[in-house]
Design a protein around this motif. Structure first.
Motif, PDB file in Angstrom:
ATOM      1  N   UNK A 186      24.306  17.850  67.733  1.00  0.00           N
ATOM      2  CA  UNK A 186      23.167  17.068  68.282  1.00  0.00           C
ATOM      3  C   UNK A 186      21.836  17.626  67.769  1.00  0.00           C
ATOM      4  N   UNK A 187      21.851  18.878  67.312  1.00  0.00           N
ATOM      5  CA  UNK A 187      20.606  19.527  66.865  1.00  0.00           C
ATOM      6  C   UNK A 187      19.969  18.810  65.671  1.00  0.00           C
ATOM      7  N   UNK A 188      20.704  17.901  65.041  1.00  0.00           N
ATOM      8  CA  UNK A 188      20.142  17.165  63.890  1.00  0.00           C
ATOM      9  C   UNK A 188      19.185  16.054  64.314  1.00  0.00           C
ATOM     10  N   UNK A 189      19.150  15.730  65.591  1.00  0.00           N
ATOM     11  CA  UNK A 189      18.327  14.608  66.054  1.00  0.00           C
ATOM     12  C   UNK A 189      16.869  15.036  66.224  1.00  0.00           C
ATOM     13  N   UNK A 190      16.250  15.377  65.113  1.00  0.00           N
ATOM     14  CA  UNK A 190      14.871  15.865  65.086  1.00  0.00           C
ATOM     15  C   UNK A 190      14.026  14.951  64.207  1.00  0.00           C
ATOM     16  N   UNK A 191      12.735  14.940  64.494  1.00  0.00           N
ATOM     17  CA  UNK A 191      11.822  14.024  63.804  1.00  0.00           C
ATOM     18  C   UNK A 191      11.711  14.314  62.301  1.00  0.00           C
ATOM     19  N   UNK A 192      11.913  15.590  61.908  1.00  0.00           N
ATOM     20  CA  UNK A 192      11.774  15.881  60.472  1.00  0.00           C
ATOM     21  C   UNK A 192      13.015  15.482  59.657  1.00  0.00           C
TER      22      UNK A 192
END
Length: 318
Positions: A186-192
């Protein structure tokens, strides 16, 4: 030609060779650090690029080169963005061959894609994904990992709205670049990070179908990595699983190349596809380098890295 980093010449001539560099992230500002505290050398990175271009030109058989994204840094003062991009493109232009660029998040922090794509000589200024075939046996597919993205599109664009809705659903933090509370992948769900949209996925499927029919081997390139084994969880494409589902429908894709995660990585997935995330030019202290060239054979890709870019043999499983 010497073989640095311990690679032994295979004795056979490659079919062709191409240059690689990623995450130059140039800016005319003092050195700094990443949010994890890793030193970044903003002014030195353009010198790394210059040496890379020199290396490719001296080699004489490098037929094209790939820049896997992030041409300038997000900390570049915005009144200098245009000049900084032009300055780096001018260095790439000193290469005696075609340069294929990819869009990265740092590019989009500086300029909208409507300005970036023409400046970086994209084959089609209306979209940042494309393919090309350097020789009949090989096809390269360049994906746009920021197709669905909260950066780079006009704020009212359907792709921006889709991305913001997606982030709101997946990441409860006020700061959408924060992975706090997100677990594992889930840590991939970032704005960058970003995603590949439906239209691009359909195009990928059609292009791979075509490559299979014409018996081509395929190299897929994307700024954002596509395999959790080759990168940190924070640096993965939002819908890497959907993209890999399409890729795994066919046997033609042998290698996926990426940038974005500056430390680099290499994995082989469950279908035997190599994933090679390249080490960043930005994190080279003065006097060190990170670039390379790839010798392409029928049965493998051989990356000859310089200094901080590790050499890699990517032997195909069939």
């Amino acid at each position: 030609m010497g073989y640095p980093n311990g690679l032994v010449s295979q004795g056979k001539q490659p079919l062709f060779s191409f240059g690689v560099i990623t995450d130059v992230q140039y800016a005319d500002i003092p050195d700094g650090r990443s949010f994890l505290g890793v030193p970044r050398y903003y002014r030195n990175s353009i010198l790394v690029l210059q040496k890379g271009v020199q290396n490719w030109n001296n080699h004489q058989n490098v037929s094209f080169s790939l820049n896997l994204g992030d041409i300038v840094d997000g900390y570049c003062p915005k009144d200098q963005s245009l000049d900084a991009v032009k300055k780096v493109v001018k260095e790439f232009d000193k290469f005696n061959g075609r340069v294929y660029h990819m869009i990265g998040n740092h590019c989009l922090y500086n300029l909208p894609r409507s300005e970036l794509l023409p400046l970086m000589n994209f084959p089609n200024v209306d979209r940042a994904y494309f393919d090309f075939s350097p020789i009949p046996e090989y096809r390269f597919i360049v994906l746009d990992g920021y197709d669905i993205s909260a950066i780079g599109w006009p704020h009212d664009h359907p792709h921006t709205i889709e991305a913001l809705n997606f982030l709101n659903e997946k990441n409860p933090n006020l700061d959408k670049n924060s992975p706090d509370g997100l677990v594992d992948l889930e840590k991939r769900f970032l704005k960058f990070n970003g995603g590949v949209g439906k239209e691009q996925l359909e195009w990928l499927d059609k292009t791979l179908q075509d490559a299979t029919k014409s018996n081509k081997k395929v190299v897929v390139c994307c700024h954002i990595p596509l395999d959790p084994g080759a990168t940190s969880k924070q640096s993965l494409l939002w819908n890497y699983d959907e993209v890999m589902d399409v890729i795994h429908r066919y046997d033609c894709v042998k290698v996926c190349l990426g940038g974005h995660d500056h430390k680099g990585g290499h994995s082989v997935d469950s279908h035997g596809v190599h994933h090679r995330v390249l080490e960043a030019a930005l994190e080279c202290p003065p006097g060190t380098d990170a670039f390379g060239y790839v010798d392409v054979y029928e049965d493998r890709l051989s990356l000859i890295g310089t200094d901080r870019m590790a050499s890699s043999e990517m032997v195909f499983n069939h």
